[in-house]
Design a protein around this motif. Structure first.
Motif, PDB file in Angstrom:
ATOM      1  N   LEU A   1       0.845  -1.187   0.000  1.00 48.54           N
ATOM      2  CA  LEU A   1       0.000   0.000   0.000  1.00 48.54           C
ATOM      3  C   LEU A   1       0.883   1.240   0.000  1.00 48.54           C
ATOM      4  N   GLY A   2       0.367   2.299  -0.607  1.00 49.10           N
ATOM      5  CA  GLY A   2       1.104   3.542  -0.660  1.00 49.10           C
ATOM      6  C   GLY A   2       0.172   4.734  -0.607  1.00 49.10           C
ATOM      7  N   ILE A   3       0.767   5.924  -0.515  1.00 47.55           N
ATOM      8  CA  ILE A   3       0.023   7.173  -0.482  1.00 47.55           C
ATOM      9  C   ILE A   3       0.529   8.084  -1.600  1.00 47.55           C
ATOM     10  N   LEU A   4      -0.397   8.594  -2.405  1.00 45.95           N
ATOM     11  CA  LEU A   4      -0.088   9.588  -3.424  1.00 45.95           C
ATOM     12  C   LEU A   4      -0.532  10.956  -2.938  1.00 45.95           C
ATOM     13  N   ASN A   5       0.383  11.920  -2.988  1.00 47.95           N
ATOM     14  CA  ASN A   5       0.044  13.308  -2.698  1.00 47.95           C
ATOM     15  C   ASN A   5      -0.208  13.995  -4.028  1.00 47.95           C
ATOM     16  N   THR A   6      -1.470  14.275  -4.334  1.00 46.01           N
ATOM     17  CA  THR A   6      -1.801  14.844  -5.651  1.00 46.01           C
ATOM     18  C   THR A   6      -1.332  16.291  -5.783  1.00 46.01           C
ATOM     19  N   ALA A   7      -1.090  16.951  -4.650  1.00 43.76           N
ATOM     20  CA  ALA A   7      -0.617  18.333  -4.712  1.00 43.76           C
ATOM     21  C   ALA A   7       0.831  18.402  -5.180  1.00 43.76           C
ATOM     22  N   SER A   8       1.658  17.499  -4.644  1.00 43.05           N
ATOM     23  CA  SER A   8       3.072  17.484  -5.015  1.00 43.05           C
ATOM     24  C   SER A   8       3.391  16.500  -6.124  1.00 43.05           C
ATOM     25  N   GLY A   9       2.496  15.548  -6.334  1.00 39.87           N
ATOM     26  CA  GLY A   9       2.746  14.520  -7.345  1.00 39.87           C
ATOM     27  C   GLY A   9       3.636  13.395  -6.842  1.00 39.87           C
ATOM     28  N   LYS A  10       4.038  13.437  -5.570  1.00 37.07           N
ATOM     29  CA  LYS A  10       4.922  12.415  -5.024  1.00 37.07           C
ATOM     30  C   LYS A  10       4.111  11.299  -4.367  1.00 37.07           C
ATOM     31  N   TYR A  11       4.707  10.119  -4.343  1.00 41.98           N
ATOM     32  CA  TYR A  11       4.056   8.996  -3.682  1.00 41.98           C
ATOM     33  C   TYR A  11       5.082   8.218  -2.866  1.00 41.98           C
ATOM     34  N   GLU A  12       4.573   7.472  -1.893  1.00 45.88           N
ATOM     35  CA  GLU A  12       5.453   6.706  -1.005  1.00 45.88           C
ATOM     36  C   GLU A  12       4.805   5.371  -0.682  1.00 45.88           C
ATOM     37  N   LEU A  13       5.576   4.306  -0.829  1.00 43.72           N
ATOM     38  CA  LEU A  13       5.093   2.965  -0.510  1.00 43.72           C
ATOM     39  C   LEU A  13       5.449   2.616   0.929  1.00 43.72           C
ATOM     40  N   ASN A  14       4.570   1.832   1.569  1.00 42.65           N
ATOM     41  CA  ASN A  14       4.863   1.258   2.877  1.00 42.65           C
ATOM     42  C   ASN A  14       4.790  -0.253   2.743  1.00 42.65           C
ATOM     43  N   PRO A  15       5.929  -0.943   2.693  1.00 41.77           N
ATOM     44  CA  PRO A  15       5.930  -2.390   2.476  1.00 41.77           C
ATOM     45  C   PRO A  15       5.511  -3.196   3.695  1.00 41.77           C
ATOM     46  N   ASN A  16       5.231  -2.533   4.825  1.00 48.33           N
ATOM     47  CA  ASN A  16       4.955  -3.251   6.069  1.00 48.33           C
ATOM     48  C   ASN A  16       3.471  -3.415   6.375  1.00 48.33           C
ATOM     49  N   ILE A  17       2.609  -2.663   5.688  1.00 49.63           N
ATOM     50  CA  ILE A  17       1.183  -2.718   6.030  1.00 49.63           C
ATOM     51  C   ILE A  17       0.576  -4.052   5.621  1.00 49.63           C
ATOM     52  N   ILE A  18       0.795  -4.467   4.381  1.00 49.37           N
ATOM     53  CA  ILE A  18       0.304  -5.770   3.923  1.00 49.37           C
ATOM     54  C   ILE A  18       1.336  -6.828   4.267  1.00 49.37           C
ATOM     55  N   GLN A  19       0.900  -7.860   4.983  1.00 52.30           N
ATOM     56  CA  GLN A  19       1.811  -8.890   5.476  1.00 52.30           C
ATOM     57  C   GLN A  19       1.677 -10.184   4.681  1.00 52.30           C
ATOM     58  N   LYS A  20       2.797 -10.673   4.184  1.00 48.38           N
ATOM     59  CA  LYS A  20       2.833 -11.922   3.421  1.00 48.38           C
ATOM     60  C   LYS A  20       2.758 -13.119   4.359  1.00 48.38           C
ATOM     61  N   GLN A  21       2.012 -14.154   3.944  1.00 50.35           N
ATOM     62  CA  GLN A  21       1.961 -15.417   4.665  1.00 50.35           C
ATOM     63  C   GLN A  21       2.514 -16.572   3.836  1.00 50.35           C
ATOM     64  N   LYS A  22       2.147 -16.581   2.551  1.00 48.37           N
ATOM     65  CA  LYS A  22       2.567 -17.702   1.698  1.00 48.37           C
ATOM     66  C   LYS A  22       3.231 -17.192   0.422  1.00 48.37           C
ATOM     67  N   ASP A  23       2.409 -16.917  -0.601  1.00 49.75           N
ATOM     68  CA  ASP A  23       2.978 -16.536  -1.894  1.00 49.75           C
ATOM     69  C   ASP A  23       3.131 -15.023  -2.070  1.00 49.75           C
ATOM     70  N   GLY A  24       2.498 -14.243  -1.221  1.00 49.25           N
ATOM     71  CA  GLY A  24       2.598 -12.789  -1.329  1.00 49.25           C
ATOM     72  C   GLY A  24       1.652 -12.189  -2.350  1.00 49.25           C
ATOM     73  N   ILE A  25       0.946 -13.031  -3.086  1.00 51.06           N
ATOM     74  CA  ILE A  25      -0.002 -12.541  -4.102  1.00 51.06           C
ATOM     75  C   ILE A  25      -1.425 -12.855  -3.658  1.00 51.06           C
ATOM     76  N   PHE A  26      -1.787 -14.123  -3.681  1.00 50.75           N
ATOM     77  CA  PHE A  26      -3.147 -14.506  -3.333  1.00 50.75           C
ATOM     78  C   PHE A  26      -3.401 -14.384  -1.833  1.00 50.75           C
ATOM     79  N   ASP A  27      -2.427 -14.743  -1.016  1.00 50.85           N
ATOM     80  CA  ASP A  27      -2.634 -14.691   0.429  1.00 50.85           C
ATOM     81  C   ASP A  27      -2.720 -13.267   0.948  1.00 50.85           C
ATOM     82  N   THR A  28      -2.255 -12.290   0.163  1.00 52.69           N
ATOM     83  CA  THR A  28      -2.322 -10.882   0.574  1.00 52.69           C
ATOM     84  C   THR A  28      -3.475 -10.131  -0.073  1.00 52.69           C
ATOM     85  N   ASP A  29      -4.292 -10.825  -0.844  1.00 53.15           N
ATOM     86  CA  ASP A  29      -5.376 -10.144  -1.555  1.00 53.15           C
ATOM     87  C   ASP A  29      -6.444  -9.672  -0.559  1.00 53.15           C
ATOM     88  N   GLY A  30      -7.084  -8.554  -0.870  1.00 52.01           N
ATOM     89  CA  GLY A  30      -8.117  -8.017  -0.008  1.00 52.01           C
ATOM     90  C   GLY A  30      -8.744  -6.787  -0.630  1.00 52.01           C
TER      91      GLY A  30
END
Length: 501
Positions: free
Chosen positions: A310-339
């Motif tokens: 998950l990440g945040i886009l600032n539409t005023a500045s055009g910058k974005y930042e990802l946070n790799p810690n919010i979604i937690q992997k359990q198995k494959d990182g694709i299907f197990d993290t879907d939501g």
């Protein structure tokens, strides 16, 4: 005189025998429904399993003791104890329960809760008097008084302990027992939209705004009266971006059109229906949630971690930042993290609820986050996948879906569950969708309600506001109002002391 006293004892004993045998056998013959009723009790939900068995065994065993004169005094003490338990239970229901459930069935089906309380008090008195009469022969008045008092106190204490511990377990440590307060939402009005391709985009100035999958350039505004709706065409500053799947999002007076496969995000105002490009080819995404007039949360695939992020886009500045810690992997990182990713309609919070496990993650515009569990017990995603020779991951078997979709307002998350809890009626699941409510402010479960299907048409989407709860079912948009007490607490954003009607 002695004969009259003996007759009184026999009448009381035979009355309890009839009452307990009838009640016990009725529960056995309809045991599943009895467990469902206990499971929906606002006091005993967490102990429905053990209580349902112990009540039946106790009733039949006490009736057996009352048959034989040598064991009758024990049976009368048992009758006193169990009727005291039933009496304090009803007293707590009437005075301290968050909601009052349906009255019990069986021989007392026609009695209301107050009448039932009076009936139980009379039974307690009859049992106590019978005990004193029997013990009169032995002249053990003080001992009898102490024994009767202890029996009453112990049974009152037992029910109160079950009550307070059950409440804590239901709200904070639930083992998948749902609570269904009556009339939590009440259907008010519906409007035929003619087609079933609409979805909720948001709310603006009291109007529900709908998008349309088949015509993404149309904004549909539903009048607050729910009597009519109007459509407006969206105009863009640039039509040459090659979008494939535009989706509409509304936040206050502004709307957004986004297609993560391009990727492109437009922004405009509801009044002008004109949108300009605010982000183009910065990052790919498959879901977004508009937090406020500047920030947008999005979900993307993080090539560094090989997991959804998950990440945040600032539409005023055009910058974005990802946070790799919010979604937690359990198995494959694709299907197990879907939501599903949704924004809160009244705060700067957004939520990520996993499809295949019991976790809700709350986050804010600064990407500070915390998690809580849904009431089911699926903590590990039940998905099976494998890596293909081309490097893609595919599922081996259909997954077990836990959570389907949701909506949120002022710290309350309404989640459509796909699993049946303990002590629930299977027939209800065939004709209804179930919605669980969570208070993300104090991380507790607040209750559940059913949304009834319309024939073969099931719930398509839902949307919660301060005032109303809306659903799309088939071609119709349906509006429900909240119970008064719940609506009040919903506006406060705090339901720790929630009292439901």
């Amino acid at each position: 005189m002695k004969n009259y006293l003996n007759i009184f004892i026999l009448i009381v004993s035979y009355f309890f025998i009839l009452l307990f045998v009838y009640a016990g056998i009725s529960k056995i013959l309809d045991f599943e429904n009895f467990q469902v009723q206990i499971g929906q009790s606002p006091l005993l939900s967490s102990y429905a399993g053990i209580v349902s068995y112990s009540v039946i065994i106790s009733e039949l065993f006490i009736a057996f003791l009352l048959i034989f004169s040598q064991y009758r005094i024990i049976g009368l003490y048992g009758s006193l104890g169990i009727m005291t338990s039933f009496t304090i239970y009803i007293y707590l229901i009437l005075n301290y329960s968050e909601f009052i459930p349906c009255s019990c069935g069986g021989i007392l089906e026609k009695l209301g809760w107050e009448e039932h309380l009076i009936f139980n008090v009379c039974c307690v008195v009859a049992a106590a008097v019978s005990i004193f009469i029997l013990e009169h022969v032995r002249k053990h008045w003080i001992k009898t008084l102490v024994s009767v008092t202890i029996m009453i106190i112990l049974n009152c204490a037992l029910v109160m302990i079950l009550f307070f511990s059950s409440e804590q377990m239901i709200k904070k440590g639930n083992s998948f027992v749902r609570r269904f307060p009556h009339h939590l939402i009440i259907k008010e009005k519906s409007l035929d939209l003619k087609v079933n391709s609409y979805y909720f985009a948001g709310v603006s100035e009291g109007k529900i705004i709908l998008g349309n999958y088949t015509n993404p350039m149309i904004i549909t505004e539903v009048d607050p009266s729910m009597n009519n709706y109007r459509k407006q065409m969206i105009k863009l500053d640039n039509y040459d971006h090659g979008f494939k799947f535009l989706k509409l999002y509304v936040q206050g007076s502004e709307f957004y059109l986004a297609d993560g496969t391009v990727p492109i995000i437009y922004r405009g105002t509801i009044k002008s229906h004109y949108a300009e490009t605010v982000s183009y080819k910065k990052f790919y995404f498959d879901q977004i949630a508009v937090i406020d007039s500047v920030k947008i949360a999005f979900r993307t695939f993080n090539p560094k971690t090989m997991v959804r992020s998950l990440g945040i886009l600032n539409t005023a500045s055009g910058k974005y930042e990802l946070n790799p810690n919010i979604i937690q992997k359990q198995k494959d990182g694709i299907f197990d993290t879907d939501g599903y990713l949704i924004a809160d309609n009244q705060t700067d919070q957004y939520y990520y609820n996993y499809f295949y496990r019991n976790v809700i993650t709350s986050a804010d515009a600064d990407q500070l986050f915390s998690s809580q569990h849904t009431i089911d017990t699926t903590s590990i995603a039940k998905v099976q996948s494998k890596m293909m020779t081309n490097g893609k991951i595919k599922m081996n078997a259909p997954p077990v879906m836990v959570n389907k979709m949701g909506t949120a307002v002022n710290g309350f998350l309404f989640n459509q569950s796909n699993l049946m809890g303990k002590y629930e009626n299977r027939n209800q699941w065939k004709t209804n969708s179930i919605i669980d409510i969570y208070n993300t402010n104090n991380k507790s479960y607040r209750g559940s309600f059913y949304i009834q299907n319309k024939g073969d048409d099931k719930l398509i989407q839902m949307f919660a506001t301060y005032e109303y709860f809306y659903t799309l079912i088939g071609n119709e948009i349906i509006r429900y109002r909240y119970a008064q007490a719940f609506a009040s607490d919903l506006r406060k954003g705090n339901a720790e002391n929630l009292t439901l009607e």
